[in-house]
Design an enzyme around this catalytic site. Structure first.
Site, PDB file in Angstrom:
ATOM      1  CB  ILE A 169      21.652 -17.703  -2.812  1.00 31.08           C
ATOM      2  CG1 ILE A 169      20.631 -18.836  -2.972  1.00 31.08           C
ATOM      3  CG2 ILE A 169      23.077 -18.254  -2.894  1.00 31.08           C
ATOM      4  CD1 ILE A 169      20.616 -19.464  -4.353  1.00 31.08           C
ATOM      5  NE  ARG A 189      16.556  -8.273  -9.993  1.00 28.65           N
ATOM      6  CZ  ARG A 189      15.614  -9.213  -9.935  1.00 28.65           C
ATOM      7  NH1 ARG A 189      14.880  -9.464 -10.992  1.00 28.65           N
ATOM      8  NH2 ARG A 189      15.391  -9.888  -8.819  1.00 28.65           N
ATOM      9  NE  ARG A 246      20.150 -22.226 -13.615  1.00 29.57           N
ATOM     10  CZ  ARG A 246      19.877 -22.596 -12.378  1.00 29.57           C
ATOM     11  NH1 ARG A 246      20.849 -22.506 -11.444  1.00 29.57           N
ATOM     12  NH2 ARG A 246      18.687 -23.041 -12.029  1.00 29.57           N
ATOM     13  CD  GLU A 275      25.503 -26.795 -15.809  1.00 25.22           C
ATOM     14  OE1 GLU A 275      24.396 -27.347 -15.645  1.00 25.22           O
ATOM     15  OE2 GLU A 275      25.930 -25.919 -15.051  1.00 25.22           O
ATOM     16  CG  HIS A 293      24.144 -27.311 -11.970  1.00 28.45           C
ATOM     17  ND1 HIS A 293      23.629 -26.741 -13.106  1.00 28.45           N
ATOM     18  CD2 HIS A 293      23.455 -26.738 -10.936  1.00 28.45           C
ATOM     19  CE1 HIS A 293      22.676 -25.873 -12.794  1.00 28.45           C
ATOM     20  NE2 HIS A 293      22.562 -25.862 -11.473  1.00 28.45           N
TER      21      HIS A 293
END
Length: 329
Positions: A169, A189, A246, A275, A293
């Site tokens: 993404i 990372r 998230r 949510e 979302h």
């Protein structure tokens, strides 16, 4: 059980703990396959634990969506399970460590959602910078005729954009924004030698050198509240944050305070910490764009996802390699 042993028997059962969104949109035949049958726990009158014990020896796979966590307790009650298939790309609703301990394979939606999520990330950013939603409300409320032109927005081209998480993404977001003339840098990372963008090992330093911060990483123990007061302060009063990862990756209380106090310029949010509850302070802010979302919610991608889920399940029960296995890095 070998594939040829199944031919004279009923199709293998796949446990569904809760109805996935696909059932509401496409009906309960959303995952069509003659090679598996879905065991729908919510239709039973039994308490869940009793229902699971009843089918403990027959269910070898679980199909999970984000609203139906696969916990260690669920897996303890289902000792025959050998696969957890999730309809999402994210894995924070699955006890991965317990799956690994039990030798249970995991498959997810892979990159099937990546283009849609990247599109929405860019859309949210443009909306915040150019006041698209706010100006729409301005026109609908009749304020154009009474108050005149809407206040100026901000240019997208030339912005320094920091991407947190340069996976499938994040890379697509970067490609799209490069086309708009933005300058990309990233935190991940580890550094990715194959990409040309500057790498920051520290997300605060990335924020300090960015006009925009776009959250594209997954939710893990390490990334929970990674975007905290310190990072938001580093982004600064002219900074914009977009989250399509998230909700709990951002410390939501700190984000709200920064927005209320004008310590950052704006936000485009598709995900939230609790949510579907969204902080009410955000509702009146014209510099904040909210989305429920829904980054992955397109008809085309839902259909592609359904085919992928079925293909994974059929491959599993035919003793063939999974199409989108989740492997430890």
């Amino acid at each position: 059980m070998e594939a040829h042993d199944r031919e004279s028997q009923e199709p293998p059962q796949v446990l569904l703990l809760k109805p996935p969104p696909d059932f509401k949109l496409f009906g309960e035949e959303a995952f069509p396959s003659e090679k598996v049958q879905f065991l729908k726990a919510w239709k039973s009158t039994l308490p869940l634990d009793e229902f699971l014990k009843t089918h403990a020896q027959s269910v070898e796979a679980i199909l999970s969506s984000g609203g139906a966590p696969v916990t260690a307790e669920i897996l303890r009650l289902m000792p025959a399970v050998r696969l957890v298939m999730t309809t999402s790309a994210g894995l924070n609703h699955i006890d991965i460590a317990e799956c690994r301990r039990r030798g249970i394979s995991i498959a997810n939606a892979g990159t099937v959602f990546s283009e849609d999520v990247a599109d929405l990330a860019v859309g949210l950013l443009i909306d915040v910078l150019r006041n698209v939603s706010a100006a729409d409300r301005y026109v609908r409320q009749g304020l154009w005729t009474t108050k005149g032109d809407y206040p100026l927005g901000s240019k997208l081209g030339g912005k320094q954009v920091g991407i947190v998480g340069l996976g499938s993404i994040g890379l697509l977001v970067a490609e799209r924004l490069v086309a708009f003339g933005c300058h990309i840098s990233y935190n991940s990372r580890s550094q990715k030698p194959s990409v040309p963008y500057p790498f920051y090992s520290n997300v605060r330093e990335l924020a300090a050198n960015s006009d925009v911060l776009i959250i594209c990483c997954g939710l893990t123990e390490e990334t929970h509240h990674m975007i905290n007061k310190d990072v938001l302060s580093a982004l600064g009063k002219e900074g914009v944050i977009v989250n399509i990862g998230r909700g709990p990756i951002i410390d939501e209380q700190e984000l709200v305070q920064c927005l209320v106090q004008g310590e950052i310029k704006g936000a485009g949010l598709d995900v939230f910490e609790n949510e579907p509850d969204v902080p009410k302070e955000l509702f009146a802010m014209n510099n904040v764009v909210l989305s429920p979302h829904s980054a992955v919610f397109t008809w085309e991608t839902f259909k592609d996802r359904q085919k992928l889920v079925v293909a994974n399940l059929e491959a599993f029960f035919s003793n063939k390699p999974l199409l989108t296995p989740v492997v430890d890095e």
